[in-house]
Design a protein around this motif. Structure first.
Motif, PDB file in Angstrom:
ATOM      1  N   PRO A   1      -9.121  -5.615 -15.373  1.00  0.00           N
ATOM      2  CA  PRO A   1      -8.587  -6.057 -14.076  1.00  0.00           C
ATOM      3  C   PRO A   1      -8.921  -7.492 -13.697  1.00  0.00           C
ATOM      4  O   PRO A   1      -8.552  -7.942 -12.628  1.00  0.00           O
ATOM      5  N   PHE A   2      -9.622  -8.232 -14.569  1.00  0.00           N
ATOM      6  CA  PHE A   2      -9.979  -9.611 -14.240  1.00  0.00           C
ATOM      7  C   PHE A   2      -8.772 -10.519 -14.400  1.00  0.00           C
ATOM      8  O   PHE A   2      -8.057 -10.464 -15.402  1.00  0.00           O
ATOM      9  N   SER A   3      -8.563 -11.357 -13.412  1.00  0.00           N
ATOM     10  CA  SER A   3      -7.419 -12.273 -13.420  1.00  0.00           C
ATOM     11  C   SER A   3      -7.912 -13.671 -13.068  1.00  0.00           C
ATOM     12  O   SER A   3      -8.635 -13.851 -12.076  1.00  0.00           O
ATOM     13  N   LEU A   4      -7.548 -14.654 -13.895  1.00  0.00           N
ATOM     14  CA  LEU A   4      -7.987 -16.018 -13.641  1.00  0.00           C
ATOM     15  C   LEU A   4      -7.470 -16.504 -12.285  1.00  0.00           C
ATOM     16  O   LEU A   4      -6.276 -16.443 -12.008  1.00  0.00           O
ATOM     17  N   SER A   5      -8.388 -16.973 -11.467  1.00  0.00           N
ATOM     18  CA  SER A   5      -8.017 -17.481 -10.152  1.00  0.00           C
ATOM     19  C   SER A   5      -8.024 -19.012 -10.155  1.00  0.00           C
ATOM     20  O   SER A   5      -6.982 -19.642 -10.050  1.00  0.00           O
TER      21      SER A   5
ATOM     22  N   ILE B   1     -15.268 -25.392  -1.394  1.00  0.00           N
ATOM     23  CA  ILE B   1     -14.428 -25.179  -0.215  1.00  0.00           C
ATOM     24  C   ILE B   1     -14.252 -23.678   0.021  1.00  0.00           C
ATOM     25  O   ILE B   1     -14.504 -23.173   1.117  1.00  0.00           O
ATOM     26  N   ASP B   2     -13.823 -22.980  -1.020  1.00  0.00           N
ATOM     27  CA  ASP B   2     -13.702 -21.526  -0.924  1.00  0.00           C
ATOM     28  C   ASP B   2     -15.073 -20.885  -1.102  1.00  0.00           C
ATOM     29  O   ASP B   2     -15.938 -21.422  -1.793  1.00  0.00           O
TER      30      ASP B   2
ATOM     31  N   ILE C   1     -18.830 -12.815  -4.792  1.00  0.00           N
ATOM     32  CA  ILE C   1     -19.979 -12.791  -5.699  1.00  0.00           C
ATOM     33  C   ILE C   1     -19.946 -14.052  -6.559  1.00  0.00           C
ATOM     34  O   ILE C   1     -18.892 -14.437  -7.069  1.00  0.00           O
ATOM     35  N   SER C   2     -21.096 -14.685  -6.730  1.00  0.00           N
ATOM     36  CA  SER C   2     -21.221 -15.805  -7.673  1.00  0.00           C
ATOM     37  C   SER C   2     -22.326 -15.460  -8.661  1.00  0.00           C
ATOM     38  O   SER C   2     -23.334 -14.851  -8.287  1.00  0.00           O
ATOM     39  N   TRP C   3     -22.137 -15.834  -9.918  1.00  0.00           N
ATOM     40  CA  TRP C   3     -23.212 -15.610 -10.883  1.00  0.00           C
ATOM     41  C   TRP C   3     -23.333 -16.780 -11.848  1.00  0.00           C
ATOM     42  O   TRP C   3     -22.365 -17.465 -12.152  1.00  0.00           O
TER      43      TRP C   3
ATOM     44  N   PHE D   1     -24.943 -23.505  -5.297  1.00  0.00           N
ATOM     45  CA  PHE D   1     -24.746 -22.121  -5.736  1.00  0.00           C
ATOM     46  C   PHE D   1     -24.857 -21.170  -4.553  1.00  0.00           C
ATOM     47  O   PHE D   1     -24.015 -20.280  -4.372  1.00  0.00           O
ATOM     48  N   TYR D   2     -25.878 -21.354  -3.726  1.00  0.00           N
ATOM     49  CA  TYR D   2     -26.095 -20.454  -2.590  1.00  0.00           C
ATOM     50  C   TYR D   2     -24.948 -20.530  -1.586  1.00  0.00           C
ATOM     51  O   TYR D   2     -24.582 -19.527  -0.974  1.00  0.00           O
ATOM     52  N   SER D   3     -24.379 -21.699  -1.431  1.00  0.00           N
ATOM     53  CA  SER D   3     -23.290 -21.866  -0.465  1.00  0.00           C
ATOM     54  C   SER D   3     -21.951 -21.369  -1.000  1.00  0.00           C
ATOM     55  O   SER D   3     -20.972 -21.304  -0.256  1.00  0.00           O
ATOM     56  N   SER D   4     -21.903 -20.999  -2.284  1.00  0.00           N
ATOM     57  CA  SER D   4     -20.619 -20.639  -2.897  1.00  0.00           C
ATOM     58  C   SER D   4     -20.222 -19.189  -2.673  1.00  0.00           C
ATOM     59  O   SER D   4     -19.070 -18.826  -2.902  1.00  0.00           O
ATOM     60  N   PHE D   5     -21.159 -18.329  -2.218  1.00  0.00           N
ATOM     61  CA  PHE D   5     -20.819 -16.912  -2.113  1.00  0.00           C
ATOM     62  C   PHE D   5     -21.023 -16.374  -0.698  1.00  0.00           C
ATOM     63  O   PHE D   5     -21.839 -16.863   0.069  1.00  0.00           O
ATOM     64  N   LYS D   6     -20.243 -15.325  -0.407  1.00  0.00           N
ATOM     65  CA  LYS D   6     -20.324 -14.669   0.902  1.00  0.00           C
ATOM     66  C   LYS D   6     -21.364 -13.559   0.917  1.00  0.00           C
ATOM     67  O   LYS D   6     -22.028 -13.345   1.936  1.00  0.00           O
ATOM     68  N   ASN D   7     -21.480 -12.839  -0.196  1.00  0.00           N
ATOM     69  CA  ASN D   7     -22.290 -11.631  -0.205  1.00  0.00           C
ATOM     70  C   ASN D   7     -23.484 -11.671  -1.150  1.00  0.00           C
ATOM     71  O   ASN D   7     -24.618 -11.543  -0.720  1.00  0.00           O
TER      72      ASN D   7
END
Length: 211
Positions: free
Chosen positions: A40-44, A57-58, A62-64, A84-90
């Motif tokens: 189900p992975f799709s390049l965004s 900006i976005d 999840i970021s890893w 890195f910390y600013s890149s994810f919501k959760n």
């Protein structure tokens, strides 16, 4: 990593579309990873840049960064980890070798043997945790210990592995073993009749909680 994730997805998950963005300073690395993105992975989106130069900006759910931060210059590590910390919501996940792991120890010996100590050392998990402590950012961490193994006569496999550990494909296994510090280290790694490279990795989980 996206290939490994396939094995833990539920049947329901496999019916979803999971947008997957890629960041790397190497376009080659991005292109190679794109080949591994199957449903189900799709390049965004693609970000062909370093983390420290990333203009986030976005925000992602999840970021890893899985074994991804070794070559970040120490004086740019703080801004990189803030990005890195600013890149994810959760949730943010970092997997990174500790200072006593093969990745870090072998590269330190390579610097001494081949570059008279004049190359910067890799960042370690301890460096990352120290910065998040200074920033007051909470995290959970657990340590994973494992051994990368190979048969003693698998010279090409071991050579390719060690070259990737060093980001240097100009030196072959025989050349590595002829150096003073690296040679003694490699002899110790194959003293059992197999190649054994011990790793200790910190799995760092960062969460953001919203009221």
């Amino acid at each position: 990593f996206p290939t490994a994730l396939q094995s833990v997805l539920s049947e329901k998950d496999k019916l979803e579309t999971i947008n997957y963005s890629l960041l790397d300073p190497s376009k080659f690395a991005i292109d190679e990873t794109k080949k591994k993105l199957t449903p189900p992975f799709s390049l965004s989106k693609e970000f062909n840049t370093t983390l420290q130069d990333f203009n986030c900006i976005d925000m992602f759910h999840i970021s890893w960064a899985i074994h991804a931060l070794y070559a970040v210059p120490k004086n740019e590590l703080k801004i990189s980890l803030e990005k890195f910390y600013s890149s994810f919501k959760n949730v943010g996940i970092i997997a990174h070798a500790c200072s006593d792991a093969h990745y870090i120890k072998f590269y330190n010996l390579y610097i001494q043997d081949c570059h008279n100590g004049n190359l910067p050392a890799f960042c370690s998990a301890e460096d990352i945790l120290q910065i998040y402590d200074l920033l007051g950012i909470k995290y959970d961490v657990r340590y994973i210990e494992y051994i990368n193994t190979a048969e003693y006569h698998d010279n090409l496999i071991v050579e390719a592995y060690l070259q990737r550990c060093l980001f240097d494909d100009t030196i072959n296994l025989g050349g590595l073993r002829q150096h003073n510090l690296m040679g003694r280290y490699l002899e110790a790694c194959c003293s059992t009749g197999k190649w054994l490279f011990s790793q200790r990795v910190a799995l760092i989980e960062l969460k953001k909680c919203f009221d």
